[in-house]
Design a protein around this motif. Structure first.
Motif, PDB file in Angstrom:
ATOM      1  N   LEU A 112       0.822  -1.210   0.000  1.00  0.00           N
ATOM      2  CA  LEU A 112       0.000   0.000   0.000  1.00  0.00           C
ATOM      3  C   LEU A 112       0.856   1.260   0.000  1.00  0.00           C
ATOM      4  CD1 LEU A 112      -2.721  -1.050   2.604  1.00  0.00           C
ATOM      5  CD2 LEU A 112      -2.862  -1.160   0.101  1.00  0.00           C
ATOM      6  N   PRO A 118      -8.377  -2.591   3.375  1.00  0.00           N
ATOM      7  CA  PRO A 118      -7.961  -2.017   2.095  1.00  0.00           C
ATOM      8  C   PRO A 118      -8.888  -2.336   0.938  1.00  0.00           C
ATOM      9  CG  PRO A 118      -6.080  -2.989   3.223  1.00  0.00           C
ATOM     10  CD  PRO A 118      -7.309  -3.409   3.973  1.00  0.00           C
ATOM     11  N   ALA A 158      -7.427  -2.310  -5.123  1.00  0.00           N
ATOM     12  CA  ALA A 158      -6.448  -2.883  -4.206  1.00  0.00           C
ATOM     13  C   ALA A 158      -6.826  -4.319  -3.861  1.00  0.00           C
ATOM     14  CB  ALA A 158      -6.343  -2.047  -2.939  1.00  0.00           C
ATOM     15  N   THR A 213      -4.959  -6.136  -1.304  1.00  0.00           N
ATOM     16  CA  THR A 213      -4.409  -6.500  -0.003  1.00  0.00           C
ATOM     17  C   THR A 213      -5.487  -6.958   0.971  1.00  0.00           C
ATOM     18  OG1 THR A 213      -2.498  -5.038  -0.254  1.00  0.00           O
ATOM     19  CG2 THR A 213      -3.126  -5.608   1.988  1.00  0.00           C
ATOM     20  N   LEU A 229      -4.907   1.888   9.780  1.00  0.00           N
ATOM     21  CA  LEU A 229      -4.331   2.257   8.490  1.00  0.00           C
ATOM     22  C   LEU A 229      -2.804   2.179   8.514  1.00  0.00           C
ATOM     23  CD1 LEU A 229      -4.731   3.226   5.602  1.00  0.00           C
ATOM     24  CD2 LEU A 229      -4.839   5.581   6.472  1.00  0.00           C
ATOM     25  N   TRP A 276      -1.779  -1.513   8.305  1.00  0.00           N
ATOM     26  CA  TRP A 276      -1.913  -2.092   6.974  1.00  0.00           C
ATOM     27  C   TRP A 276      -0.767  -1.661   6.069  1.00  0.00           C
ATOM     28  CZ3 TRP A 276      -4.712  -6.064   5.613  1.00  0.00           C
ATOM     29  CH2 TRP A 276      -5.900  -6.343   6.272  1.00  0.00           C
ATOM     30  N   SER A 325      -3.770   4.941  -6.629  1.00  0.00           N
ATOM     31  CA  SER A 325      -4.798   3.980  -6.227  1.00  0.00           C
ATOM     32  C   SER A 325      -4.826   2.874  -7.256  1.00  0.00           C
ATOM     33  CB  SER A 325      -6.182   4.624  -6.137  1.00  0.00           C
ATOM     34  OG  SER A 325      -6.657   4.965  -7.418  1.00  0.00           O
TER      35      SER A 325
END
Length: 519
Positions: free
Chosen positions: A102, A131, A137, A139, A153, A156, A195
């Motif tokens: 990320l 996520p 994403a 993950t 956050l 992660w 993103s």
């Protein structure tokens, strides 16, 4: 030059819309002639990531077994030196490999819409954030296969980037050791927008993630490398490490030396040196370093460092860390009765136990059908105080006592990792990566340790993983769990233990705890 990315057999069942392979081959031949008119020396690789081989030029396979578990081949086989089947004696390429990491927290806070992210003030909603809220994403789904579920956050970001760096180093160093692997590319190097496809090792503002530095180090033109299939040993064991020199330059040498040393807590315990064999444009195996693990009283972290030197000048160095565990004490007088086809007996032999039969305090079951035939007797033993441990229940619906379990195959093949982040006493003290990449002495490399997972109401998690579908929701699933039964309990363990406890200290400790042996 490459013409097409990832063609599939029969054009994915749509040859009326896409070229079938025979049509592609005709195009390849025509394009080759056109290119060679203008540039006779142009190197051509017809296909990038070929799922419908073979081709007439450099074979290329994309390989994501460090993210899409089992993609191409198992991760342990890849690390050992195996590759996807190609034409005999041909060189080959890997046009894509990688894992997701990320973006930095502050970048996401500046650029992402607020509804993609948890509230900054924390709280229960922030702890439950995943996520999966970030479009594209992966993950949130696939982390189950590689690392613990996080609850913030920053958590992660930290763990996804840590894993991405680990996978990037493992892959890139393995490719550097392979003299037939003549071309490879990480996917992706840089992100165009912050993103979506999170496999990039650099963000859209040109700031590197930890995986960038892992990749850069593993691409050093003249590099030393240590390869091992194990990162945990028991005191007294032989610890085999391979030493390599990987050279992408045209310079050969017989004057440089290898220097290596074993360290613990900053202190050098052993050092040695020897001449290095360096060939131009080749990777050369230098030999094994196989010391015996030192006697320790508690789990102890060691560092093995290897350097390439010119006289007293260090040109390049590398290091690996590993743990040494104390020897397990004798199992004592625990009475265990084994029921099944032999897997339970193998595990007992590895732990230094014998099946006692009769009124045992622990009943170890590896045959569900046999359990069903004797369910009344075994369930009564559990209610009266016995611990009944089931190993590797079959896929499908299984009934244990008054409980119904649904056992499922792991999506994307058996797993290399399970999470111990459950708070159960049986996993107290284990670290996040302890149930990961367990060595398999029969294969001589690490192989998957979890073939199946299960769902069950009223069972307390011991080990967990997750399951789902490629583009859909993934949910946590049980890998091992416990349920009370009167004065005793039932335990189900889908993690492969038999055959692993002699070469994996954590597997040995966990198996002993399952059977009530104090360790």
């Amino acid at each position: 030059m490459s013409y097409i990315n990832e063609p599939f057999p029969n054009a994915h069942g749509q040859p009326q819309r896409h070229l079938a392979r025979t049509d592609l081959q005709a195009f390849f031949e025509a394009a080759d002639r056109a290119i060679h008119v203008l540039n006779p020396e142009r190197v051509i690789k017809h296909v990038d990531g070929d799922y419908d081989p073979p081709s007439d030029t450099l074979p290329d396979n994309h390989c994501y077994c460090g993210w899409y578990n089992g993609h191409g081949l198992e991760l342990g086989k890849l690390h050992k030196g195996y590759w996807i089947p190609v034409k005999r004696d041909w060189q080959y390429a890997c046009g894509e490999f990688g894992a997701e990491g990320l973006e930095a927290v502050e970048l996401m806070r500046r650029h992402y819409p607020s509804d993609w992210l948890p509230a900054e003030d924390g709280g229960p909603a922030a702890a439950a954030w995943s996520p999966t809220s970030i479009p594209g994403a992966q993950t949130g789904q696939f982390h189950y296969m590689w690392f613990d579920t996080q609850h913030s956050l920053p958590g992660w970001v930290r763990e996804s980037q840590r894993f991405q760096a680990w996978a990037t180093r493992l892959f890139t160093e393995r490719f550097r050791r392979d003299n037939r692997m003549v071309s490879f590319a990480i996917h992706l190097f840089i992100d165009a927008f912050p993103s979506g496809w999170m496999k990039t090792i650099m963000d859209c503002e040109r700031r590197p993630k930890p995986a960038y530095f892992a990749y850069r180090e593993a691409l050093t033109p003249l590099m030393v490398n240590i390869r091992t299939d194990r990162w945990a040993f028991t005191a007294g064991e032989t610890m085999p490490f391979e030493f390599w020199v990987c050279n992408d330059t045209a310079v050969a040498s017989r004057t440089l030396t290898l220097r290596w040393q074993l360290e613990q807590d900053g202190c050098v315990l052993f050092s040695q040196k020897a001449g290095a064999k360096i060939e131009a444009m080749r990777s050369v195996f230098q030999g094994f370093f196989a010391p015996r693990a030192l006697e320790v009283e508690t789990r102890t972290r060691f560092t093995l460092r290897l350097a390439l030197a010119e006289g007293l000048k260090i040109l390049k160095d590398t290091a690996v860390e590993f743990d040494v565990f104390p020897k397990s004490p004798a199992p004592g007088s625990v009475s265990v009765s084994a029921i099944g086809t032999g897997v339970a007996q193998v595990l007992l032999r590895e732990l230094g136990l014998k099946s006692t039969g009769g009124n045992a305090s622990v009943i170890l079951v590896d045959d569900y059908a046999e359990y069903r035939r004797r369910a009344k007797t075994i369930d009564r033993a559990a209610i009266d105080g016995a611990r009944v441990v089931f190993l590797n229940l079959p896929v499908g619906e299984c009934h244990i006592g008054d409980s119904c379990l649904q056992v499922h195959d792991c999506v994307m093949r058996p797993r290399q990792f399970v999470s111990r982040a459950t708070g159960h006493p049986l996993v107290e003290g284990f670290k996040p990566d302890d149930f990961k990449c367990w060595f398999d002495p029969k294969a001589d490399y690490f192989t998957p340790l979890l073939p199946t997972v299960f769902k069950a109401e009223g069972w307390r998690p011991i080990l967990i993983n997750g399951n789902g579908i490629w583009t859909g929701e993934w949910k946590p699933m049980l890998a091992a769990a416990e349920r009370s039964a009167g004065k005793g309990s039932w335990i189900v363990c889908q993690v492969t233990l038999a055959g692993r406890t002699t070469h994996n200290p954590v597997a040995n400790m966990f198996a002993r705890r399952l059977l009530g042996i104090v360790s």
